[in-house]
Design an enzyme around this catalytic site. Structure first.
Site, PDB file in Angstrom:
ATOM      1  N   LYS A  80      18.145  39.659  30.360  1.00  0.00           N
ATOM      2  CA  LYS A  80      19.366  39.256  31.074  1.00  0.00           C
ATOM      3  C   LYS A  80      19.827  40.415  31.953  1.00  0.00           C
ATOM      4  CE  LYS A  80      23.905  37.123  30.022  1.00  0.00           C
ATOM      5  NZ  LYS A  80      24.782  36.669  28.925  1.00  0.00           N
ATOM      6  N   SER A 155      26.391  31.910  29.403  1.00  0.00           N
ATOM      7  CA  SER A 155      26.051  32.651  30.603  1.00  0.00           C
ATOM      8  C   SER A 155      24.581  33.068  30.686  1.00  0.00           C
ATOM      9  CB  SER A 155      26.925  33.897  30.718  1.00  0.00           C
ATOM     10  OG  SER A 155      26.648  34.787  29.650  1.00  0.00           O
ATOM     11  N   SER A 179      27.168  32.401  24.676  1.00  0.00           N
ATOM     12  CA  SER A 179      26.315  32.582  25.858  1.00  0.00           C
ATOM     13  C   SER A 179      24.817  32.692  25.585  1.00  0.00           C
ATOM     14  CB  SER A 179      26.768  33.811  26.651  1.00  0.00           C
ATOM     15  OG  SER A 179      27.895  33.510  27.426  1.00  0.00           O
TER      16      SER A 179
END
Lengths: 486, 97
Positions: A80, A155, A179
């Site tokens: 990420k 996310s 997330s």
């Protein structure tokens, strides 16, 4: 099985160890998959194919010399883009970090490098991990591989989409209110948020420090365990990482749930959850009881207040954390000359997106003089009650089982009302507020879109989550289904 | 007790965000909506309940005061929008206007 990228990480790991395949072949397979599908998925902000191939060759050379390497050595993964990577641009999905090249690695990144994992790139996210769809990214929206007109969740939507589209074998995400778990559910893969303190947050660009935790997104439960083995443990650079002993999580992956007591909190099956989703999750509960577990309804009465308390606590912490973006030390700097405060204000106005500004504003307000007791302190007290609910439930049950998300993946652009978007996290937020471990795993489909169930565990008891998840997974075939992209 | 645009402007200054008039108006609507959602917390009896700041007990963590390898000055400055003589350059703060 026709292509190497279709393997799980543990299958690929065996083939690498026996030298049936090379790390270069495996990496080239992942890169060719990226070439084939990435224009439709847009999982990544930055791709690093050259670095990946160079690392793969280094791993192959070590194996040729006869070295025994850790299980993740030679496995292509994705990170990420809020995890700092030396020399590789790290944006946190924000324009304010459009040019940030970290001079150091996050602890999880250096652990993975030591383990020999090969990063193919940095995945898309909602700006500073604030969102549930990747639509708040400062760069682009990622697409759900099961239906590219829909969001992958967020996310960590880029990480989830990359794994579901088989562009990477495992990915790391971060989870502040769901997330990791919510995008894992929406993309039909496994995602775990470990107990707060299990994994070092050093080098994770902070959103809400008391809630953030890094964890894996993977094709199956054993891969999740392999990644946990690599990233957990105390780190002197993160004072909230704990010295709790880290077991071999792969040993927890065995098919046996006999005698385990599963609590079903009724608040998680209320009117906010789509009936088809609730029915899918209830069918999974039946399957687990057939396999030998017991299941019984219970109550977590403070659940309904979790969302409101979270939207005080998280923005308060974010308003403080994001104060560091001032245009002086890194990232964007406004070119308008306006003195010190003016430069800071203009830089932040130009660099932050709407959602981030909103969270900074509400956080600043609830922390400001005169409002602290009414909002922030009260939210923290509610947080205590949320934790007590869980503690009480765990006197009776080994784990709790809920839906991960109230609906399947929604359409891109569908949730224009920010509060409607926030409801996507109602089942996951309380777990962060209490600091508990949670895992999402696929349990079926509604309208051809994957549904996830969430298991919530006692602090530091990821092993029991993995055990139940593995047993369920091996008795079903959901984890073997992947979207048809070609 | 809805926030007025003037109060929103004050919060924006505290947050160091230069917001346009349109943004101020939009933020006022958004903040007031959120504050309305927060009203629900008033239904919870929190009398005598200790606040939780971290889900795990977190205490000060100490280490020996030793010099250990850390970022070089060059690395620390490598992302600076503007630097001079090994320092970050900021707008003049003292003696302005």
């Amino acid at each position: 099985m026709s292509e190497l990228y279709e393997l799980t990480a543990h299958e690929a790991s065996k083939k690498l160890a026996s030298r049936e395949i090379s790390a270069r072949e495996l990496t080239e397979s992942a890169l060719s998959r990226i070439d084939a599908v990435e224009n439709r998925i847009k999982a990544f902000i930055t791709l690093t194919p050259k670095n990946a191939l160079a690392q793969a060759d280094a791993i192959d050379e070590k194996r040729t010399k006869g070295e025994t390497l850790p299980p993740l050595a030679g496995i292509p993964i994705a990170l990420k883009d809020n995890l700092c990577t030396t020399g590789v641009k790290t944006t946190a999905g924000s324009k304010i970090l459009y040019n940030f090249i970290p001079p150091y690695d996050a602890t999880v990144v250096s652990k993975l490098l030591t383990a020999g994992a090969i990063s193919v790139g940095k995945t898309n996210l909602d700006e500073f991990a604030m969102g549930s769809s990747t639509e708040n990214s400062g760069y682009h929206t990622s697409h759900n591989p099961w239906d590219t007109s829909r969001v992958p969740g967020g996310s960590s939507g880029g990480s989830a989409a990359a794994v579901a589209a088989q562009e990477a074998f495992i990915a790391l995400g971060s989870d502040t209110g769901g997330s990791i778990r919510q995008p894992a559910a929406l993309c039909g893969i496994v995602g775990m948020k470990p107990t707060y303190g299990r994994v070092s947050r050093y080098g994770l660009i902070a959103y809400a420090s008391s809630l953030d935790q890094i964890g894996p997104l993977s094709k199956d439960v054993l891969d999740c365990a392999l990644m946990l083995n690599a990233i957990c443990g105390h780190d002197p650079s993160d004072s909230t990482s704990t010295a709790t002993e880290v077991p071999d999580f792969t040993a927890a992956c065995r098919s046996d749930v006999s005698g385990l007591r599963i609590g079903i909190p009724k608040e998680y099956f209320g009117p906010g959850v789509l009936p088809e989703v609730a029915a899918t999750v209830r069918a999974a509960i039946d399957r687990l009881t057939e396999l030998g577990a017991t299941a019984e309804e219970c109550s977590l009465p403070t659940t309904d207040y979790g969302l409101a308390a979270y939207y005080i606590v998280a923005p308060a912490e974010c308003s403080s954390n994001l104060a560091r973006f001032d245009g002086v030390r890194y990232g964007l700097r406004s070119t308008e000359l306006a003195g010190h405060i003016g430069l800071t204000e203009k830089t932040r106005d130009e660099g932050f997106g709407d959602e981030v500004k909103q969270r900074i504003m509400i956080g600043t307000y609830t922390l400001s003089a005169g409002y602290y007791d009414a909002y922030y302190r009260r939210a923290q007290q509610v947080r205590t009650l949320i934790r007590r609910d869980f503690d009480r439930a765990f006197e009776t049950f080994d784990v709790l089982l809920t839906p991960t998300a109230p609906t399947p993946a929604f359409g891109i652009g569908e949730k224009s009302d920010p509060f409607a978007m926030k409801l996507a996290d109602i089942c996951t937020i309380p777990v962060n507020m209490a600091g508990l471990p949670g895992i999402s795993l696929p349990c079926g489909f509604v309208d051809n879109l994957p549904i996830g169930l969430q298991l919530i565990g006692k602090p530091y008891d990821e092993a029991t989550l993995l055990r139940i998840a593995y047993t369920y997974e091996q008795a079903t075939a959901w984890h073997k289904q992947f979207p048809k992209l070609s | 007790m809805a926030l007025t645009p003037e109060e929103v402007r004050k919060v924006a200054l505290l947050a160091r965000l230069e917001l346009s008039e349109d943004e101020i108006a939009a933020q006022a609507v958004h903040l007031n909506n959120l504050l309305l959602q927060f009203e629900t917390l008033k239904d919870v009896d929190v009398s005598g309940i200790e606040p939780t700041s971290h889900s795990i007990p977190v205490y000060n963590v100490f280490r020996e005061d030793l010099i250990v390898p850390s970022l070089t000055r060059e690395a620390a400055l490598s992302n600076a929008p503007e630097q001079r003589d090994g320092c970050f350059v900021v707008p003049r703060i003292v003696g302005e206007g």
